[in-house]
Scaffold this motif. Structure first.
Motif, PDB file in Angstrom:
ATOM      1  N   VAL A 266       0.857  -1.190   0.000  1.00  0.00           N
ATOM      2  CA  VAL A 266       0.000   0.000   0.000  1.00  0.00           C
ATOM      3  C   VAL A 266       0.889   1.234   0.000  1.00  0.00           C
ATOM      4  CG1 VAL A 266      -1.760   1.325   1.250  1.00  0.00           C
ATOM      5  CG2 VAL A 266      -1.830  -1.190   1.259  1.00  0.00           C
ATOM      6  N   ILE A 267       0.536   2.205  -0.848  1.00  0.00           N
ATOM      7  CA  ILE A 267       1.200   3.504  -0.843  1.00  0.00           C
ATOM      8  C   ILE A 267       0.320   4.483  -0.085  1.00  0.00           C
ATOM      9  CG2 ILE A 267       2.105   5.402  -2.209  1.00  0.00           C
ATOM     10  CD1 ILE A 267       2.644   3.484  -4.473  1.00  0.00           C
ATOM     11  N   ALA A 268       0.800   4.937   1.059  1.00  0.00           N
ATOM     12  CA  ALA A 268       0.078   5.920   1.874  1.00  0.00           C
ATOM     13  C   ALA A 268       0.549   7.327   1.515  1.00  0.00           C
ATOM     14  CB  ALA A 268       0.320   5.645   3.356  1.00  0.00           C
ATOM     15  N   ILE A 269      -0.186   8.323   1.983  1.00  0.00           N
ATOM     16  CA  ILE A 269       0.249   9.691   1.741  1.00  0.00           C
ATOM     17  C   ILE A 269       1.304  10.122   2.748  1.00  0.00           C
ATOM     18  CG2 ILE A 269      -1.731  10.533   0.434  1.00  0.00           C
ATOM     19  CD1 ILE A 269      -2.930  11.584   3.053  1.00  0.00           C
ATOM     20  N   LEU A 270       1.074   9.865   4.034  1.00  0.00           N
ATOM     21  CA  LEU A 270       1.962  10.332   5.090  1.00  0.00           C
ATOM     22  C   LEU A 270       2.294   9.186   6.038  1.00  0.00           C
ATOM     23  CD1 LEU A 270       0.020  13.609   5.980  1.00  0.00           C
ATOM     24  CD2 LEU A 270       2.137  13.482   4.656  1.00  0.00           C
ATOM     25  N   ASP A 271       3.437   9.286   6.702  1.00  0.00           N
ATOM     26  CA  ASP A 271       3.813   8.258   7.679  1.00  0.00           C
ATOM     27  C   ASP A 271       2.756   8.094   8.764  1.00  0.00           C
ATOM     28  OD1 ASP A 271       6.293   7.403   6.614  1.00  0.00           O
ATOM     29  OD2 ASP A 271       7.319   9.135   7.473  1.00  0.00           O
ATOM     30  N   ARG A 272       2.143   9.202   9.179  1.00  0.00           N
ATOM     31  CA  ARG A 272       1.159   9.099  10.257  1.00  0.00           C
ATOM     32  C   ARG A 272      -0.142   8.440   9.806  1.00  0.00           C
ATOM     33  NH1 ARG A 272      -1.108  15.246  11.402  1.00  0.00           N
ATOM     34  NH2 ARG A 272      -1.537  15.822   9.245  1.00  0.00           N
ATOM     35  N   SER A 273      -0.307   8.250   8.499  1.00  0.00           N
ATOM     36  CA  SER A 273      -1.472   7.514   8.001  1.00  0.00           C
ATOM     37  C   SER A 273      -1.337   6.017   8.239  1.00  0.00           C
ATOM     38  CB  SER A 273      -1.652   7.752   6.498  1.00  0.00           C
ATOM     39  OG  SER A 273      -1.786   9.104   6.178  1.00  0.00           O
TER      40      SER A 273
ATOM     41  N   GLY B 160       3.812  -4.778   2.791  1.00  0.00           N
ATOM     42  CA  GLY B 160       4.289  -3.584   3.460  1.00  0.00           C
ATOM     43  C   GLY B 160       3.470  -2.381   3.060  1.00  0.00           C
ATOM     44  N   GLU B 161       3.636  -1.312   3.818  1.00  0.00           N
ATOM     45  CA  GLU B 161       3.010  -0.033   3.486  1.00  0.00           C
ATOM     46  C   GLU B 161       4.063   1.054   3.658  1.00  0.00           C
ATOM     47  OE1 GLU B 161      -0.848   2.840   4.456  1.00  0.00           O
ATOM     48  OE2 GLU B 161      -0.792   0.778   5.235  1.00  0.00           O
ATOM     49  N   ARG B 162       4.164   1.917   2.668  1.00  0.00           N
ATOM     50  CA  ARG B 162       5.134   3.011   2.686  1.00  0.00           C
ATOM     51  C   ARG B 162       4.443   4.307   2.303  1.00  0.00           C
ATOM     52  NH1 ARG B 162      10.824   1.505   2.227  1.00  0.00           N
ATOM     53  NH2 ARG B 162      11.035  -0.784   2.406  1.00  0.00           N
ATOM     54  N   ALA B 163       4.978   5.406   2.824  1.00  0.00           N
ATOM     55  CA  ALA B 163       4.343   6.713   2.624  1.00  0.00           C
ATOM     56  C   ALA B 163       5.105   7.561   1.617  1.00  0.00           C
ATOM     57  CB  ALA B 163       4.245   7.450   3.952  1.00  0.00           C
ATOM     58  N   LEU B 164       4.356   8.374   0.888  1.00  0.00           N
ATOM     59  CA  LEU B 164       4.956   9.328  -0.045  1.00  0.00           C
ATOM     60  C   LEU B 164       5.613  10.501   0.667  1.00  0.00           C
ATOM     61  CD1 LEU B 164       2.150   9.754  -2.742  1.00  0.00           C
ATOM     62  CD2 LEU B 164       4.137   8.255  -2.841  1.00  0.00           C
ATOM     63  N   GLY B 165       5.053  10.871   1.822  1.00  0.00           N
ATOM     64  CA  GLY B 165       5.480  12.105   2.463  1.00  0.00           C
ATOM     65  C   GLY B 165       4.843  13.333   1.854  1.00  0.00           C
ATOM     66  N   LEU B 166       3.691  13.147   1.210  1.00  0.00           N
ATOM     67  CA  LEU B 166       2.946  14.252   0.598  1.00  0.00           C
ATOM     68  C   LEU B 166       1.526  14.240   1.139  1.00  0.00           C
ATOM     69  CD1 LEU B 166       3.969  13.811  -3.169  1.00  0.00           C
ATOM     70  CD2 LEU B 166       4.993  15.375  -1.494  1.00  0.00           C
ATOM     71  N   GLY B 167       0.986  15.422   1.433  1.00  0.00           N
ATOM     72  CA  GLY B 167      -0.398  15.527   1.851  1.00  0.00           C
ATOM     73  C   GLY B 167      -1.352  15.417   0.679  1.00  0.00           C
TER      74      GLY B 167
END
Length: 220
Positions: free
Chosen positions: A115-122, A141-148
């Motif tokens: 899964v590609i999340a938007i933010l780590d806190r997601s 796994g799930e990793r974040a873009l670091g973009l809102g």
């Protein structure tokens, strides 16, 4: 003609609603139900925290209750599926969440998905839901873009981060398919799939496909 499938964007960002609506054009078939995409005007600009999801959940339930007699099905187009259980109590029409639908689609075609999340806190919020659904054993796994959410409209920056994050899920985590963890990523699905050479799933398309199948079966 059946009532429309109502696709609810729980945030207040119209650009997200437009992006997901454009991505659904291929499901707008002659003789099929209308696919109506609407924005929650009172929602947060993006559902980026548990507080955002909790607020949106109440608002989604209210939207579903108001439209209960003028929709054939509902889709909650936010990867947290905010308000899905309360919405199902508010109507006898089917209510599909894009996270649940997207992950089910991924698991139907591949053993392990990322899964590609938007933010780590997601990610903690998503993980709580994945565990509740019983899908954790199939998650690579799930990793974040670091973009809102709003930043997803910066196409060059967003796409570059999607490619980088998707490659990490594929090459480092062993994902055999990737689920986009935000409705605002819909515009990038096809190009990202070609770049990664593995299935990339837009969960809003997956959820609306489920709603469309349900509606067509009921009307046949």
């Amino acid at each position: 003609m059946s009532d429309p499938i109502v696709v609810i964007n729980p945030n207040s960002t119209e650009a997200v609603t437009k992006s997901m609506s454009d991505a659904l054009d291929g499901l707008r078939v002659p003789g099929g139900p209308e696919i109506e995409c609407l924005t929650n005007p009172d929602g947060p600009p993006g559902v980026e925290s548990q507080a955002d999801a909790d607020l949106a959940a109440v608002q989604v339930r209210e939207i579903v209750a108001r439209r209960a007699n003028s929709a054939s099905a509902f889709v909650i187009a936010c990867y947290s599926d905010p308000g899905i259980h309360a919405a199902r109590e508010a109507t006898d029409k089917p209510v599909f969440g894009i996270a649940e639908s997207g992950m089910l689609r991924a698991m139907s075609i591949r053993e392990k998905f990322g899964v590609i999340a938007i933010l780590d806190r997601s990610i903690p919020r998503h993980m709580r839901y994945i565990r509740a659904l019983g899908f954790e054993s199939r998650l690579a796994g799930e990793r974040a873009l670091g973009l809102g959410v709003v930043e997803l409209s910066d196409e060059d920056r967003a796409y570059a981060r999607l490619v980088e994050t998707g490659r990490d899920l594929r090459d480092k985590d062993g994902a055999q398919a990737v689920v986009l963890g935000c409705a605002g990523m819909a515009r990038y699905r096809q190009a990202l799939e070609e770049e990664l050479s593995i299935p990339v799933i837009d969960p809003t398309q997956a959820a609306v496909s489920n709603a469309l199948t349900n509606t067509l079966i009921k009307s046949s």
